[in-house]
Design a protein around this motif. Structure first.
Motif, PDB file in Angstrom:
ATOM      1  N   GLU A 119      44.605  60.323  29.168  1.00 15.09           N
ATOM      2  CA  GLU A 119      44.805  61.279  30.264  1.00 15.09           C
ATOM      3  C   GLU A 119      45.411  62.582  29.748  1.00 15.09           C
ATOM      4  O   GLU A 119      45.020  63.681  30.159  1.00 15.09           O
ATOM      5  N   LEU A 120      46.367  62.451  28.822  1.00 21.07           N
ATOM      6  CA  LEU A 120      47.067  63.627  28.304  1.00 21.07           C
ATOM      7  C   LEU A 120      46.331  64.276  27.130  1.00 21.07           C
ATOM      8  O   LEU A 120      46.735  65.350  26.671  1.00 21.07           O
ATOM      9  N   GLY A 121      45.317  63.614  26.623  1.00 16.57           N
ATOM     10  CA  GLY A 121      44.613  64.132  25.444  1.00 16.57           C
ATOM     11  C   GLY A 121      45.497  64.145  24.213  1.00 16.57           C
ATOM     12  O   GLY A 121      45.459  65.077  23.410  1.00 16.57           O
ATOM     13  N   MET A 122      46.310  63.081  24.056  1.00 21.29           N
ATOM     14  CA  MET A 122      47.232  63.008  22.919  1.00 21.29           C
ATOM     15  C   MET A 122      46.850  61.858  21.984  1.00 21.29           C
ATOM     16  O   MET A 122      46.303  60.852  22.425  1.00 21.29           O
ATOM     17  N   PRO A 123      47.173  62.002  20.693  1.00 19.35           N
ATOM     18  CA  PRO A 123      46.927  60.901  19.761  1.00 19.35           C
ATOM     19  C   PRO A 123      47.887  59.737  20.015  1.00 19.35           C
ATOM     20  O   PRO A 123      48.936  59.917  20.651  1.00 19.35           O
ATOM     21  N   VAL A 124      47.519  58.562  19.511  1.00 22.85           N
ATOM     22  CA  VAL A 124      48.386  57.389  19.648  1.00 22.85           C
ATOM     23  C   VAL A 124      48.892  56.916  18.292  1.00 22.85           C
ATOM     24  O   VAL A 124      48.177  56.993  17.274  1.00 22.85           O
ATOM     25  N   PHE A 125      50.117  56.429  18.312  1.00 18.51           N
ATOM     26  CA  PHE A 125      50.785  55.879  17.128  1.00 18.51           C
ATOM     27  C   PHE A 125      50.938  54.377  17.397  1.00 18.51           C
ATOM     28  O   PHE A 125      51.691  53.977  18.288  1.00 18.51           O
ATOM     29  N   LEU A 169      40.027  55.243  12.788  1.00 18.51           N
ATOM     30  CA  LEU A 169      41.492  55.255  12.769  1.00 18.51           C
ATOM     31  C   LEU A 169      42.024  55.804  11.448  1.00 18.51           C
ATOM     32  O   LEU A 169      41.388  55.675  10.401  1.00 18.51           O
ATOM     33  N   TYR A 170      43.189  56.389  11.527  1.00 15.31           N
ATOM     34  CA  TYR A 170      43.996  56.702  10.345  1.00 15.31           C
ATOM     35  C   TYR A 170      44.843  55.462  10.049  1.00 15.31           C
ATOM     36  O   TYR A 170      45.197  54.716  10.965  1.00 15.31           O
ATOM     37  N   LEU A 171      45.179  55.267   8.773  1.00 14.69           N
ATOM     38  CA  LEU A 171      46.046  54.143   8.405  1.00 14.69           C
ATOM     39  C   LEU A 171      47.332  54.678   7.790  1.00 14.69           C
ATOM     40  O   LEU A 171      47.293  55.504   6.871  1.00 14.69           O
ATOM     41  N   GLY A 172      48.463  54.206   8.301  1.00 18.16           N
ATOM     42  CA  GLY A 172      49.773  54.574   7.765  1.00 18.16           C
ATOM     43  C   GLY A 172      50.198  53.547   6.728  1.00 18.16           C
ATOM     44  O   GLY A 172      50.181  52.336   6.995  1.00 18.16           O
ATOM     45  N   ASP A 196      41.167  61.408   3.523  1.00 19.69           N
ATOM     46  CA  ASP A 196      41.379  62.151   4.779  1.00 19.69           C
ATOM     47  C   ASP A 196      41.724  61.236   5.960  1.00 19.69           C
ATOM     48  O   ASP A 196      41.741  61.669   7.098  1.00 19.69           O
ATOM     49  N   ARG A 197      42.007  59.947   5.666  1.00 18.12           N
ATOM     50  CA  ARG A 197      42.440  59.015   6.726  1.00 18.12           C
ATOM     51  C   ARG A 197      43.759  58.332   6.395  1.00 18.12           C
ATOM     52  O   ARG A 197      44.158  57.397   7.079  1.00 18.12           O
ATOM     53  N   LEU A 198      44.384  58.783   5.338  1.00 18.92           N
ATOM     54  CA  LEU A 198      45.602  58.119   4.868  1.00 18.92           C
ATOM     55  C   LEU A 198      46.833  58.915   5.283  1.00 18.92           C
ATOM     56  O   LEU A 198      46.856  60.139   5.179  1.00 18.92           O
ATOM     57  N   LEU A 199      47.845  58.190   5.752  1.00 18.20           N
ATOM     58  CA  LEU A 199      49.124  58.816   6.101  1.00 18.20           C
ATOM     59  C   LEU A 199      50.233  58.020   5.423  1.00 18.20           C
ATOM     60  O   LEU A 199      50.079  56.817   5.181  1.00 18.20           O
ATOM     61  N   LEU A 200      51.326  58.703   5.117  1.00 22.12           N
ATOM     62  CA  LEU A 200      52.435  58.069   4.407  1.00 22.12           C
ATOM     63  C   LEU A 200      53.649  57.967   5.319  1.00 22.12           C
ATOM     64  O   LEU A 200      53.907  58.861   6.121  1.00 22.12           O
ATOM     65  N   GLU A 201      54.391  56.889   5.160  1.00 19.97           N
ATOM     66  CA  GLU A 201      55.574  56.702   6.002  1.00 19.97           C
ATOM     67  C   GLU A 201      56.549  55.758   5.325  1.00 19.97           C
ATOM     68  O   GLU A 201      56.165  54.926   4.510  1.00 19.97           O
ATOM     69  N   GLN A 247      46.908  66.247   0.681  1.00 24.86           N
ATOM     70  CA  GLN A 247      45.874  65.682   1.567  1.00 24.86           C
ATOM     71  C   GLN A 247      46.488  65.061   2.813  1.00 24.86           C
ATOM     72  O   GLN A 247      46.011  65.270   3.932  1.00 24.86           O
ATOM     73  N   THR A 248      47.527  64.255   2.605  1.00 20.86           N
ATOM     74  CA  THR A 248      48.124  63.556   3.751  1.00 20.86           C
ATOM     75  C   THR A 248      48.813  64.561   4.678  1.00 20.86           C
ATOM     76  O   THR A 248      48.833  64.355   5.892  1.00 20.86           O
ATOM     77  N   ASP A 249      49.341  65.649   4.127  1.00 19.57           N
ATOM     78  CA  ASP A 249      49.903  66.700   4.978  1.00 19.57           C
ATOM     79  C   ASP A 249      48.823  67.303   5.872  1.00 19.57           C
ATOM     80  O   ASP A 249      49.039  67.545   7.064  1.00 19.57           O
ATOM     81  N   ASP A 250      47.643  67.546   5.291  1.00 21.51           N
ATOM     82  CA  ASP A 250      46.521  68.065   6.092  1.00 21.51           C
ATOM     83  C   ASP A 250      46.162  67.081   7.202  1.00 21.51           C
ATOM     84  O   ASP A 250      45.861  67.482   8.334  1.00 21.51           O
ATOM     85  N   ASN A 251      46.208  65.783   6.870  1.00 24.20           N
ATOM     86  CA  ASN A 251      45.877  64.771   7.869  1.00 24.20           C
ATOM     87  C   ASN A 251      46.868  64.798   9.028  1.00 24.20           C
ATOM     88  O   ASN A 251      46.484  64.642  10.194  1.00 24.20           O
ATOM     89  N   VAL A 252      48.144  64.991   8.696  1.00 21.90           N
ATOM     90  CA  VAL A 252      49.181  65.070   9.728  1.00 21.90           C
ATOM     91  C   VAL A 252      48.908  66.255  10.652  1.00 21.90           C
ATOM     92  O   VAL A 252      48.973  66.135  11.879  1.00 21.90           O
ATOM     93  N   ARG A 253      48.583  67.410  10.066  1.00 22.17           N
ATOM     94  CA  ARG A 253      48.318  68.612  10.869  1.00 22.17           C
ATOM     95  C   ARG A 253      47.115  68.382  11.781  1.00 22.17           C
ATOM     96  O   ARG A 253      47.120  68.760  12.953  1.00 22.17           O
ATOM     97  N   ARG A 254      46.074  67.753  11.237  1.00 21.03           N
ATOM     98  CA  ARG A 254      44.857  67.514  12.007  1.00 21.03           C
ATOM     99  C   ARG A 254      45.107  66.503  13.131  1.00 21.03           C
ATOM    100  O   ARG A 254      44.691  66.702  14.266  1.00 21.03           O
ATOM    101  N   LEU A 255      45.815  65.417  12.824  1.00 25.17           N
ATOM    102  CA  LEU A 255      46.001  64.351  13.816  1.00 25.17           C
ATOM    103  C   LEU A 255      47.020  64.729  14.885  1.00 25.17           C
ATOM    104  O   LEU A 255      46.777  64.529  16.077  1.00 25.17           O
ATOM    105  N   PHE A 256      48.155  65.268  14.480  1.00 27.09           N
ATOM    106  CA  PHE A 256      49.236  65.509  15.437  1.00 27.09           C
ATOM    107  C   PHE A 256      49.319  66.961  15.896  1.00 27.09           C
ATOM    108  O   PHE A 256      50.106  67.287  16.796  1.00 27.09           O
TER     109      PHE A 256
END
Ligand SMILES: [Zn+2]
Length: 260
Positions: A119-125, A169-172, A196-201, A247-256
């Motif tokens: 409804e809000l057009g937001m990504p999900v974590f 999906l992106y994978l953290g 381009d689908r990897l995120l770090l945490e 790369q993962t920084d770019d993914n963060v900008r694109r996803l969030f």
């Protein structure tokens, strides 16, 4: 290098939150996403994100807390999601490993949060443990209505990773992968994840990487250790750590949709 999963509201950080954040930025971390796991902590995470530069937060109800889900929960999350600090709905999902809430309550809360994000057009974590089939079945109908989705702290099998990647999906990836006892399968499947689908945490204060040298005096994990995870993940993927971090920084900008 951006940490997409930091539980900064944890009582384990109560005494030295400012120092923990300062140490992270001094160590080369350039942004933090603070996890909200229930209504109260989602509001706390938002306030912390407001307090620190280059910090954002999620608003959601974790599967463990799903028994607390009511109709008002969606309204509270809706209000939180309107604020500039909140950039994703979650942490939400399924955890049939511990079943702190019943599977029925978990599925109800997860679906309601997917509907809210759409409804809000937001990504999900999202979070998923021992619930792969139901997780995908519930998620699938919402995917085309969501701007993006990350399965955080991915610890599943190679086939489960492929199932998630095939659905966009992106994978953290956390320091779980540094665990020589239970992280081996994850380590071996790292190369199947496109850069381009990897995120770090870190998922701090949990999941201190077990292979840090020297071992930190405390068993508490910190966002300052993200660089260690990035370096190990890049090594096992056969990539340069700096390149992977960019790369993962770019993914963060694109996803969030955040700027840092
Ligand atoms: Zn989680």
């Amino acid at each position: 290098m951006f940490d997409i999963g930091l539980n900064l509201t944890s009582a384990q950080f109560a005494k030295d939150r400012d120092e923990v954040v300062a140490r992270a930025f001094a160590a080369g971390v350039n942004g933090l996403l603070l996890t909200g796991t229930n209504l109260h902590e989602s509001e706390q995470a938002r306030q912390l994100a407001q307090r620190y530069q280059h910090c954002w937060s999620t608003a959601g109800v974790h599967p463990h807390d799903s028994s607390q889900w009511t109709h008002e929960s969606a309204e509270v999350l809706h209000r939180l999601a309107q604020t500039p600090e909140v950039v994703a709905i979650g942490e939400c999902g399924l955890d049939f490993n511990r079943n702190f809430s019943t599977p029925e309550d978990q599925e109800r809360a997860f679906t309601a949060q997917l509907a809210l994000a759409a409804e809000l057009g937001m990504p999900v974590f999202m979070h998923c443990r021992d619930a792969h089939e139901r997780f995908l079945a519930l998620l699938e109908p919402w995917l085309e209505k969501l701007p993006g989705a990350v399965l955080h702290c991915f610890t599943g099998s190679r086939q489960e990773a492929l199932d998630c990647l095939n659905r966009g999906l992106y994978l953290g990836i956390t320091g779980w992968v540094c665990d020589e006892r239970r992280g081996l399968e994850l380590r071996e499947l790292l190369p199947v994840i496109p850069a381009d689908r990897l995120l770090l945490e870190t998922d701090a204060p949990y999941l201190l990487p077990r292979d840090m040298q020297p071992k930190p005096a405390s068993r508490r994990n910190e966002p300052a250790y993200l660089g260690h995870i990035a370096e190990r993940v890049a090594h096992w993927r056969g990539e340069d750590a700096q390149w992977l971090a960019a790369q993962t920084d770019d993914n963060v900008r694109r996803l969030f949709g955040v700027q840092f």
